[in-house]
Design a protein around this motif. Structure first.
Motif, PDB file in Angstrom:
ATOM      1  N   PRO A 130     -42.625 -30.285  20.948  1.00 19.04           N
ATOM      2  CA  PRO A 130     -41.917 -28.946  20.849  1.00 19.04           C
ATOM      3  C   PRO A 130     -40.673 -28.848  21.340  1.00 19.04           C
ATOM      4  N   ALA A 131     -39.478 -28.264  20.667  1.00 25.99           N
ATOM      5  CA  ALA A 131     -38.216 -28.201  21.004  1.00 25.99           C
ATOM      6  C   ALA A 131     -38.007 -27.861  22.626  1.00 25.99           C
ATOM      7  N   TRP A 132     -38.784 -27.119  22.986  1.00 21.74           N
ATOM      8  CA  TRP A 132     -38.680 -26.483  24.499  1.00 21.74           C
ATOM      9  C   TRP A 132     -38.844 -27.497  25.501  1.00 21.74           C
ATOM     10  N   GLN A 133     -39.452 -28.583  25.102  1.00 26.60           N
ATOM     11  CA  GLN A 133     -39.888 -29.708  26.202  1.00 26.60           C
ATOM     12  C   GLN A 133     -38.595 -30.789  26.036  1.00 26.60           C
ATOM     13  N   CYS A 134     -37.488 -30.653  25.490  1.00 24.61           N
ATOM     14  CA  CYS A 134     -36.253 -31.282  25.595  1.00 24.61           C
ATOM     15  C   CYS A 134     -35.443 -30.585  26.703  1.00 24.61           C
ATOM     16  N   LEU A 135     -35.266 -31.429  27.635  1.00 30.04           N
ATOM     17  CA  LEU A 135     -34.304 -31.199  28.563  1.00 30.04           C
ATOM     18  C   LEU A 135     -32.975 -31.843  28.400  1.00 30.04           C
ATOM     19  N   PRO A 136     -31.801 -31.316  28.725  1.00 32.64           N
ATOM     20  CA  PRO A 136     -30.526 -32.071  28.397  1.00 32.64           C
ATOM     21  C   PRO A 136     -30.499 -33.266  29.415  1.00 32.64           C
ATOM     22  N   LEU A 137     -30.099 -34.309  29.054  1.00 32.47           N
ATOM     23  CA  LEU A 137     -29.877 -35.245  29.999  1.00 32.47           C
ATOM     24  C   LEU A 137     -28.575 -34.708  30.847  1.00 32.47           C
ATOM     25  N   PRO A 138     -28.755 -34.631  32.227  1.00 35.15           N
ATOM     26  CA  PRO A 138     -27.785 -34.198  33.183  1.00 35.15           C
ATOM     27  C   PRO A 138     -26.363 -35.081  33.161  1.00 35.15           C
ATOM     28  N   ALA A 139     -25.096 -34.380  32.962  1.00 32.50           N
ATOM     29  CA  ALA A 139     -23.912 -35.257  33.045  1.00 32.50           C
ATOM     30  C   ALA A 139     -23.842 -36.049  34.290  1.00 32.50           C
ATOM     31  N   GLY A 140     -23.571 -37.271  33.792  1.00 29.82           N
ATOM     32  CA  GLY A 140     -23.450 -38.233  35.007  1.00 29.82           C
ATOM     33  C   GLY A 140     -24.561 -39.387  35.206  1.00 29.82           C
ATOM     34  N   LEU A 141     -25.718 -38.853  34.439  1.00 28.52           N
ATOM     35  CA  LEU A 141     -26.727 -39.911  34.500  1.00 28.52           C
ATOM     36  C   LEU A 141     -26.842 -40.650  33.199  1.00 28.52           C
ATOM     37  N   GLY A 157     -34.581 -39.637  25.564  1.00 26.23           N
ATOM     38  CA  GLY A 157     -34.248 -40.303  23.945  1.00 26.23           C
ATOM     39  C   GLY A 157     -33.338 -39.585  23.465  1.00 26.23           C
ATOM     40  N   VAL A 158     -33.207 -39.445  22.000  1.00 27.77           N
ATOM     41  CA  VAL A 158     -32.153 -38.965  21.359  1.00 27.77           C
ATOM     42  C   VAL A 158     -32.727 -38.030  20.387  1.00 27.77           C
ATOM     43  N   VAL A 159     -32.184 -36.695  20.004  1.00 26.24           N
ATOM     44  CA  VAL A 159     -32.508 -35.773  19.243  1.00 26.24           C
ATOM     45  C   VAL A 159     -31.263 -35.535  18.414  1.00 26.24           C
ATOM     46  N   GLU A 160     -31.615 -35.714  16.995  1.00 25.20           N
ATOM     47  CA  GLU A 160     -30.507 -35.424  15.957  1.00 25.20           C
ATOM     48  C   GLU A 160     -30.281 -33.824  15.745  1.00 25.20           C
ATOM     49  N   THR A 161     -29.282 -33.434  16.098  1.00 23.49           N
ATOM     50  CA  THR A 161     -28.916 -31.852  15.852  1.00 23.49           C
ATOM     51  C   THR A 161     -27.778 -31.703  14.734  1.00 23.49           C
ATOM     52  N   SER A 162     -27.615 -30.419  14.315  1.00 19.95           N
ATOM     53  CA  SER A 162     -26.581 -30.119  13.510  1.00 19.95           C
ATOM     54  C   SER A 162     -25.185 -30.630  14.250  1.00 19.95           C
ATOM     55  N   ALA A 163     -25.275 -30.737  15.619  1.00 20.83           N
ATOM     56  CA  ALA A 163     -24.044 -30.870  16.221  1.00 20.83           C
ATOM     57  C   ALA A 163     -23.634 -32.213  16.519  1.00 20.83           C
ATOM     58  N   GLY A 164     -24.805 -33.039  15.934  1.00 21.63           N
ATOM     59  CA  GLY A 164     -24.713 -34.605  16.319  1.00 21.63           C
ATOM     60  C   GLY A 164     -25.712 -34.780  17.034  1.00 21.63           C
ATOM     61  N   VAL A 224     -39.287 -31.167  17.236  1.00 18.61           N
ATOM     62  CA  VAL A 224     -38.123 -32.030  17.137  1.00 18.61           C
ATOM     63  C   VAL A 224     -38.685 -33.516  17.161  1.00 18.61           C
ATOM     64  N   ARG A 225     -37.867 -34.266  16.247  1.00 18.17           N
ATOM     65  CA  ARG A 225     -38.059 -35.732  16.213  1.00 18.17           C
ATOM     66  C   ARG A 225     -37.405 -36.406  17.526  1.00 18.17           C
ATOM     67  N   VAL A 226     -37.938 -37.115  18.400  1.00 16.72           N
ATOM     68  CA  VAL A 226     -37.270 -37.719  19.431  1.00 16.72           C
ATOM     69  C   VAL A 226     -37.260 -39.282  19.269  1.00 16.72           C
TER      70      VAL A 226
END
Ligand SMILES: [Zn+2]
Length: 335
Positions: A122-133, A68-75, A31-33
């Motif tokens: 690789p997409a698996w290297q993207c961890l979600p930014l934890p809520a509140g951070l 960073g930010v990844v563009e997904t089909s859900a935004g 994915v593009r970050v």
């Protein structure tokens, strides 16, 4: 035009050069970050300065800790990047021991890093930014969190209620190790060089000490586990502070950059006290996922000293080298 910070030769902060680069083309499974924040580590200053006998494969784009930010089909989705990986096919990788893989890679060190406007991962290297951070706080996490987790949980096999000493408790790994040991319900002691930094350590819940008090009468002694990152300068006292059957786990020697990396050891203490000396480097992908869950639960918080624009990257390096920061210095890549 996309850009990157490139180190083409070792030297002072002036070798951190911004250049234009072609747009990234994500390959299969990638994915593009769009990079927003990169946290600095001491590693960044070593990649810049060079380490005798080590080839960083210049030119190199530095930056291990990336948000960073990844563009997904859900935004758009805010992500933090997993900092390291193995080859994925050797027996060590298949056993989940990526950090022992002969082709182990660390972003910004053995592979190009994230100090750039965009990168493909690789997409698996993207961890979600934890809520509140904030994204800057997210970027402050991966390297130190993974390192501290692997040291304490995997290598030292930390047990609930143990007595732990964190050398350089105000460092990036130190602040993470203090929080992890507290999460394990341990009695945590930590060292720092100034009253202000010892105050910050105390605020994290550790008993603060001056380095001279380690292993000394009336100081901090009889500990089950020592976390070492300073190395050469503190090693002998760290061993003295261990109780019988104690473990020392070391992930680096920040004092070794000037003093060399060889240390003396009292062999009588080693065998009489039945000590375990444990080396540790980074961690596994499973460690990262487990550590991320601890962050998402709110038990671990990144500590950000400053967020600086990319134009102040050189100053940020100097802050690290002069140890002015308590916690992470984060570079805002996108204004
Ligand atoms: Zn491998």
């Amino acid at each position: 035009m996309p850009f990157a910070i490139v180190i083409a030769r070792h030297g002072g902060p002036e070798v951190l050069e911004q250049v234009e680069v072609p747009p990234v083309e994500p390959g299969p499974g990638e994915v593009r970050v769009r990079v927003t924040h990169v946290a600095l580590n001491h590693l960044d200053t070593w990649v810049r300065r060079g380490v005798p006998g080590h080839d960083f494969g210049l030119p190199r784009i530095p930056g291990s800790d990336v948000a960073g930010v990844v563009e997904t089909s859900a935004g758009p989705r805010a992500v933090v990047l997993h900092p390291s990986w193995g080859c994925g096919t050797c027996t060590l990788c298949l056993a989940g021991r990526q950090n022992r893989c002969p082709r182990f890679m660390l972003r910004g060190e053995s592979a190009d890093g994230g100090l750039r406007s965009e990168l493909a991962v690789p997409a698996w290297q993207c961890l979600p930014l934890p809520a509140g951070l904030t994204p800057a706080e997210g970027a402050a996490l991966p390297l130190t969190l993974l390192t501290a987790w692997h040291m304490l949980v995997v290598r030292a096999r930390l047990q609930r209620g143990e007595r732990v000493l964190i050398q350089a408790g105000a460092s990036g790994v130190g602040t993470m190790a203090i929080q992890l040991a507290k999460l394990w319900g341990c009695e945590v002691h930590a060292t720092a060089s100034t009253p202000a930094r010892r105050q910050r350590i105390a605020e994290l819940g550790a008993v603060p000490w001056d380095y001279a008090q380690v292993g000394a009468r009336g100081g901090v002694r009889d500990v089950d586990v020592v976390v070492e990152t300073v190395g050469v300068d503190t090693w002998e006292q760290s061993i003295r502070a261990l109780k019988w059957g104690g473990r020392l786990v070391i992930c680096g020697t920040t004092s070794g950059a000037t003093a060399g990396v060889e240390a003396k050891i009292n062999l009588r203490a080693l065998f009489f006290k039945q000590l375990d000396l444990l080396g540790s480097t980074m961690g596994t992908s499973a460690d990262m996922v487990a550590a991320w869950a601890a962050v998402e639960s709110g038990a671990i918080r990144p500590i950000v000293h400053a967020v600086l624009p990319l134009s102040k990257l050189g100053e940020a390096h100097v802050m690290l080298e002069q140890r002015q920061a308590f916690g992470k210095v984060v570079i805002e890549v996108e204004a």
